[in-house]
Design an enzyme around this catalytic site. Structure first.
Site, PDB file in Angstrom:
ATOM      1  N   ASP A 265       0.845  -1.171  -0.125  1.00 48.02           N
ATOM      2  CA  ASP A 265       0.015  -0.083  -0.138  1.00 48.02           C
ATOM      3  C   ASP A 265       0.781   1.206  -0.164  1.00 48.02           C
ATOM      4  O   ASP A 265       0.740   2.004  -0.804  1.00 48.02           O
ATOM      5  CB  ASP A 265      -0.912   0.040   1.203  1.00 48.02           C
ATOM      6  CG  ASP A 265      -2.060  -1.031   1.214  1.00 48.02           C
ATOM      7  OD1 ASP A 265      -2.474  -1.075   0.078  1.00 48.02           O
ATOM      8  OD2 ASP A 265      -2.280  -1.433   2.255  1.00 48.02           O
TER       9      ASP A 265
ATOM     10  N   ARG B  38       0.136   4.173  15.773  1.00 50.79           N
ATOM     11  CA  ARG B  38      -0.349   5.058  15.008  1.00 50.79           C
ATOM     12  C   ARG B  38      -0.130   6.545  15.185  1.00 50.79           C
ATOM     13  O   ARG B  38       0.078   7.261  14.478  1.00 50.79           O
ATOM     14  CB  ARG B  38      -1.588   4.559  14.425  1.00 50.79           C
ATOM     15  CG  ARG B  38      -1.843   3.544  13.807  1.00 50.79           C
ATOM     16  CD  ARG B  38      -0.854   3.051  12.541  1.00 50.79           C
ATOM     17  NE  ARG B  38      -1.170   1.771  11.713  1.00 50.79           N
ATOM     18  CZ  ARG B  38      -0.296   0.982  11.588  1.00 50.79           C
ATOM     19  NH1 ARG B  38       1.077   1.142  11.988  1.00 50.79           N
ATOM     20  NH2 ARG B  38      -0.519  -0.258  11.169  1.00 50.79           N
TER      21      ARG B  38
ATOM     22  N   ASP C 271      -7.065   2.429  10.915  1.00 52.90           N
ATOM     23  CA  ASP C 271      -5.728   3.501  10.990  1.00 52.90           C
ATOM     24  C   ASP C 271      -5.911   4.583  10.116  1.00 52.90           C
ATOM     25  O   ASP C 271      -5.497   5.670  10.448  1.00 52.90           O
ATOM     26  CB  ASP C 271      -4.802   2.323  10.246  1.00 52.90           C
ATOM     27  CG  ASP C 271      -4.320   1.288  11.193  1.00 52.90           C
ATOM     28  OD1 ASP C 271      -4.340   1.700  12.382  1.00 52.90           O
ATOM     29  OD2 ASP C 271      -3.574   0.516  10.588  1.00 52.90           O
TER      30      ASP C 271
ATOM     31  N   SER D  31      -1.692 -10.289   6.912  1.00 47.53           N
ATOM     32  CA  SER D  31      -1.375  -8.984   6.934  1.00 47.53           C
ATOM     33  C   SER D  31      -1.052  -8.748   8.293  1.00 47.53           C
ATOM     34  O   SER D  31      -1.654  -8.970   9.273  1.00 47.53           O
ATOM     35  CB  SER D  31      -2.820  -8.007   6.675  1.00 47.53           C
ATOM     36  OG  SER D  31      -2.543  -6.994   7.298  1.00 47.53           O
TER      37      SER D  31
HETATM   38  N1  ARG Z   1      -7.652  -4.263  14.688  1.00 54.60           N
HETATM   39  C1  ARG Z   1      -6.446  -3.509  15.125  1.00 54.60           C
HETATM   40  C2  ARG Z   1      -6.587  -2.080  15.217  1.00 54.60           C
HETATM   41  O1  ARG Z   1      -7.172  -1.684  14.632  1.00 54.60           O
HETATM   42  C3  ARG Z   1      -5.151  -3.951  14.318  1.00 54.60           C
HETATM   43  C4  ARG Z   1      -5.260  -3.679  12.820  1.00 54.60           C
HETATM   44  C5  ARG Z   1      -3.949  -4.007  12.306  1.00 54.60           C
HETATM   45  N2  ARG Z   1      -4.283  -5.366  11.877  1.00 54.60           N
HETATM   46  C6  ARG Z   1      -3.240  -5.968  10.849  1.00 54.60           C
HETATM   47  N3  ARG Z   1      -3.622  -7.300  10.767  1.00 54.60           N
HETATM   48  N4  ARG Z   1      -2.485  -5.374   9.920  1.00 54.60           N
HETATM   49  O2  ARG Z   1      -5.761  -1.504  16.048  1.00 54.60           O
END
Ligand code: ARG
Length: 396
Positions: free
Chosen positions: A13, A93, A122, A169
């Site tokens: 991405d 983040r 995110d 992922s």
């Molecule tokens: N659900 C989690 C969040 O929103 C993790 C998201 C990232 N997960 C991933 N497998 N890339 O904080």
């Protein structure tokens, strides 16, 4: 010259974002920023190599210490937990976004960018910090509504090659590893052992338990088994990830409510987080009053929701932290945690700020009429009024 600073991860991405920012958005200079919050070294190396090749300017920022002291320690003090999730991706983040903004200001860039899609949390976390900085915000993958297939094709056309397609992922930092995507998107699918990298499965864990002693000073973990002098926050967490992982501690497989309302199936591993959160919560029960504990439960939950939503710039976040800080002044002491077959259980605790009194509570000693008016007779009187309203009700 039009400059944009991109939050870069090394993945598909964010890699396609670089040529897109030039070709589709007309930027002359793309500055990619990779923030090291404790991802695996091999991933960092790969991301640095790719980021340097694709970007006009590339920056690697080691933010591990800042992540632990300014984000993870407050999380421990707040018993951070959203629906059972230890908030690893979420809290990182906000820091990554902050670092990107700092670079944008230094470089006099007019815009900042991230590679999030329109489906997850995110995007909201990056946007929240980015918008607060008064910069243009660009999210190419979301705005152009690209599918993974379209991204791969575009990447290939721009000489971005991705070795063997990754099945899962993964988002990783020192606090937790989030694993999603592929078959895991089916909530009924059992996670195969290969998705876990930090923890062994319960049945592979050793028979012999380890009991570790964790010391806290004002709510912050300062040593494990008495080794405080060589221990920084980062190395303490790394050490607990190792020993916890060996015992299969800290796996979560859950259904989670995303901010947008989607329910998502998420799998995580986080040995140190499990150990430290168990220990910290236990110590609070020893040193805080019942009233503080009840009220703090609500504060902690609200704190966790703000972090999950990425709203750490909301004034409420500061206000909650001020309350939490005040309570942590007395969260000093040691907690003994037994690691055994997938479990981290507190087996003992001690503190100079303990509100526990064995002479008061013991069944072995008589409840004498004490100097402060405590005693058997007083309790009987209290007890008659204790159920007053219920008794009135039963008489109707
Ligand atoms: N659900 C989690 C969040 O929103 C993790 C998201 C990232 N997960 C991933 N497998 N890339 O904080």
């Amino acid at each position: 010259m039009k400059k944009v600073v991109l939050a870069y991860s090394g993945g598909l991405d964010t890699s396609v974002c670089i040529p897109l920012l030039r070709e589709h958005y007309g930027y002359d200079e793309v500055i990619s920023v990779l923030v090291d919050v404790g991802q695996q070294e091999a991933d960092i190396i790969r991301a640095v190599e790719r980021g340097k090749r694709l970007s006009d300017i590339f920056k690697l920022i080691n933010a591990q210490d800042e992540f632990v002291s300014d984000y993870i320690f407050p999380l421990i003090k707040a018993n951070g937990n959203y629906e059972g999730y230890v908030l690893g991706t979420a809290i990182a983040r906000s820091l990554i976004a902050k670092k990107v903004v700092e670079v944008a200001k230094d470089e006099n860039a007019e815009a900042v960018a991230h590679g999030c899609t329109g489906k997850g949390n995110d995007q909201l976390r990056f946007d929240a910090v980015f918008w607060a900085a008064d910069l243009d915000v660009i999210a190419p993958v979301r705005e152009l509504s690209l599918t993974r297939e379209e991204e791969k094709k575009y990447a290939l056309e721009h000489g971005i090659s991705f070795e063997a397609e990754k099945r899962w992922s993964i988002d990783e930092n020192i606090w937790s590893r989030s694993i999603g995507g592929s078959e895991l998107e089916n909530p009924a699918f059992f996670p195969p052992e290969e998705v876990y990298q930090w923890t062994v499965s319960q049945d592979k864990a050793p028979d012999n338990a380890d009991i570790i002693k964790i010391e806290f000073a004002q709510g912050i973990p300062v040593s494990v088994d008495g080794q405080s002098t060589t221990t920084t926050g980062v190395s303490l967490i790394n050490a607990l990830n190792k020993v916890g992982g060996k015992h299969g501690v800290g796996r979560t497989d859950m259904i989670e409510d995303r901010v947008l309302g989607y329910k998502a199936r998420e799998t995580y591993e986080h040995p140190a987080a499990t150990i430290l959160l168990e220990a910290h919560r236990d110590l609070e029960r020893l040193v805080l009053t019942r009233n503080e504990l009840r009220f703090k439960e609500f504060v902690d939950r609200t704190w966790s929701e703000l972090v999950y939503q990425g709203l750490v710039m909301d004034p409420l976040y500061d206000a909650l932290n001020a309350f939490i800080e005040r309570t942590q002044e007395r969260v000093n002491g040691a907690v003994y945690v037994k690691l055994e077959r997938g479990l981290a259980r507190v087996v003992g605790r001690e503190s100079k700020n303990s509100l526990y009194s064995s002479t008061d509570v013991s069944f072995e000693t008589r409840q004498e009429q004490g100097q402060k008016g405590q005693g058997q007779g007083i309790v009987e009187g209290f007890s008659i009024y204790h159920s007053f309203q219920a008794r009135k009700f039963s008489e109707l």
